[in-house]
Design a protein around this motif. Structure first.
Motif, PDB file in Angstrom:
ATOM      1  N   TRP A  45      16.036 -61.308  28.084  1.00  0.00           N
ATOM      2  CA  TRP A  45      15.036 -60.327  28.528  1.00  0.00           C
ATOM      3  C   TRP A  45      14.151 -60.074  27.317  1.00  0.00           C
ATOM      4  O   TRP A  45      14.475 -59.289  26.436  1.00  0.00           O
ATOM      5  CB  TRP A  45      15.739 -59.074  29.003  1.00  0.00           C
ATOM      6  CG  TRP A  45      14.942 -58.240  29.958  1.00  0.00           C
ATOM      7  CD1 TRP A  45      13.759 -58.549  30.556  1.00  0.00           C
ATOM      8  CD2 TRP A  45      15.310 -56.941  30.447  1.00  0.00           C
ATOM      9  NE1 TRP A  45      13.354 -57.530  31.374  1.00  0.00           N
ATOM     10  CE2 TRP A  45      14.280 -56.543  31.335  1.00  0.00           C
ATOM     11  CE3 TRP A  45      16.387 -56.100  30.208  1.00  0.00           C
ATOM     12  CZ2 TRP A  45      14.320 -55.304  31.981  1.00  0.00           C
ATOM     13  CZ3 TRP A  45      16.433 -54.876  30.860  1.00  0.00           C
ATOM     14  CH2 TRP A  45      15.406 -54.482  31.743  1.00  0.00           C
TER      15      TRP A  45
ATOM     16  N   ASN B 235      16.546 -58.214  24.806  1.00  0.00           N
ATOM     17  CA  ASN B 235      17.255 -57.042  25.292  1.00  0.00           C
ATOM     18  C   ASN B 235      18.281 -57.506  26.335  1.00  0.00           C
ATOM     19  O   ASN B 235      17.931 -58.231  27.267  1.00  0.00           O
ATOM     20  CB  ASN B 235      16.284 -56.067  25.958  1.00  0.00           C
ATOM     21  CG  ASN B 235      15.079 -55.748  25.084  1.00  0.00           C
ATOM     22  OD1 ASN B 235      15.108 -54.823  24.290  1.00  0.00           O
ATOM     23  ND2 ASN B 235      14.014 -56.526  25.208  1.00  0.00           N
TER      24      ASN B 235
ATOM     25  N   ALA C 281      20.324 -57.736  29.523  1.00  0.00           N
ATOM     26  CA  ALA C 281      20.180 -57.250  30.900  1.00  0.00           C
ATOM     27  C   ALA C 281      21.560 -56.919  31.454  1.00  0.00           C
ATOM     28  O   ALA C 281      22.465 -57.758  31.444  1.00  0.00           O
ATOM     29  CB  ALA C 281      19.506 -58.313  31.759  1.00  0.00           C
ATOM     30  N   THR C 282      21.729 -55.703  31.924  1.00  0.00           N
ATOM     31  CA  THR C 282      23.009 -55.256  32.466  1.00  0.00           C
ATOM     32  C   THR C 282      22.913 -55.076  33.977  1.00  0.00           C
ATOM     33  O   THR C 282      21.827 -55.076  34.564  1.00  0.00           O
ATOM     34  CB  THR C 282      23.422 -53.922  31.835  1.00  0.00           C
ATOM     35  OG1 THR C 282      22.476 -52.912  32.232  1.00  0.00           O
ATOM     36  CG2 THR C 282      23.438 -54.018  30.308  1.00  0.00           C
TER      37      THR C 282
ATOM     38  N   SER D 115      18.660 -50.594  27.470  1.00  0.00           N
ATOM     39  CA  SER D 115      19.563 -51.712  27.206  1.00  0.00           C
ATOM     40  C   SER D 115      20.484 -51.371  26.039  1.00  0.00           C
ATOM     41  O   SER D 115      20.022 -50.886  25.003  1.00  0.00           O
ATOM     42  CB  SER D 115      18.771 -52.977  26.887  1.00  0.00           C
ATOM     43  OG  SER D 115      19.642 -54.032  26.512  1.00  0.00           O
TER      44      SER D 115
END
Length: 209
Positions: A27, A84, A86-87, A129
């Motif tokens: 990301w 970043n 990504a969750t 994030s």
């Protein structure tokens, strides 16, 4: 079945990305030379080495306003970017940030994410994030591209700064359950890490054989 990619596969969708799974999602946040922030996910992404720590993302395909996407353009212009993580909780905003916006659109603002300043690079990072890697570009590779008016750019960056939220650490290790990352599969499918197992090192395992 067997096919040569140059001749086509005859299936409803390209199966290659459905076979190379799961793929981590880069990301990538960048800032243009004019100061406009950009954020976009890439599934052609991974670590590229650890001495020094490096990662890469490939920006393949056209932009609505030209042959090169904003992330690659900005990374080339400024020599910087941020990855970043990504969750699962951020999945919808991550996917929304992949839309084909016109140049000059700030995806942070468009999809409702909070910016945080980086320490060593100019690009913003995603406040929501739990992990962010600040990167400086060390190499740009122009790869072959079979689509007209398009490009395939590999951006390789050295990780120069690492942000980790304390809540994902357990006994000094990253707790995957707390991080809750997602990965790209084929087609419109994604995955989250739900099963984790450990194995012995090869020298220990070889004693069995």
């Amino acid at each position: 079945m067997f096919y040569e990619p140059k001749d086509g596969h005859g299936l409803p969708h390209n199966p290659i990305q459905g076979c190379v799974v799961p793929r981590p999602i880069g990301w990538i946040s960048t800032r243009s030379a004019a100061g406009v922030d950009n954020l976009s996910p890439y599934s052609h992404f991974n670590l590229a080495g650890m001495l020094p720590p490096m990662l890469m993302f490939c920006s393949n395909g056209p932009h609505v306003d030209g042959p090169m996407k904003d992330s690659a353009t900005n990374a080339i212009e400024t020599g910087e970017f941020v990855h970043n993580v990504a969750t699962y909780a951020l999945r919808e905003k991550m996917i929304a940030s992949s839309a084909h916006f016109e140049r000059g659109v700030d995806e942070f603002e468009r999809v409702g994410l909070t910016k945080l300043p980086s320490r060593l690079v100019g690009a913003s990072r995603v406040a929501e994030s739990p992990v962010a890697f600040e990167c400086r570009v060390i190499e740009i590779v122009n790869l072959p591209c079979t689509m007209a008016n398009s490009s395939n750019i590999m951006v390789i960056g050295e990780i120069v700064g690492v942000h980790i939220e304390e809540y994902i650490l357990r006994d000094g290790l990253i707790d995957i359950g707390s991080l809750d990352p997602i990965a790209r599969l084929g087609y419109n499918e994604y995955s989250k890490v739900s099963d984790v197992f450990a194995e012995k090192r090869p020298d220990d395992l070889l004693a069995k054989y």
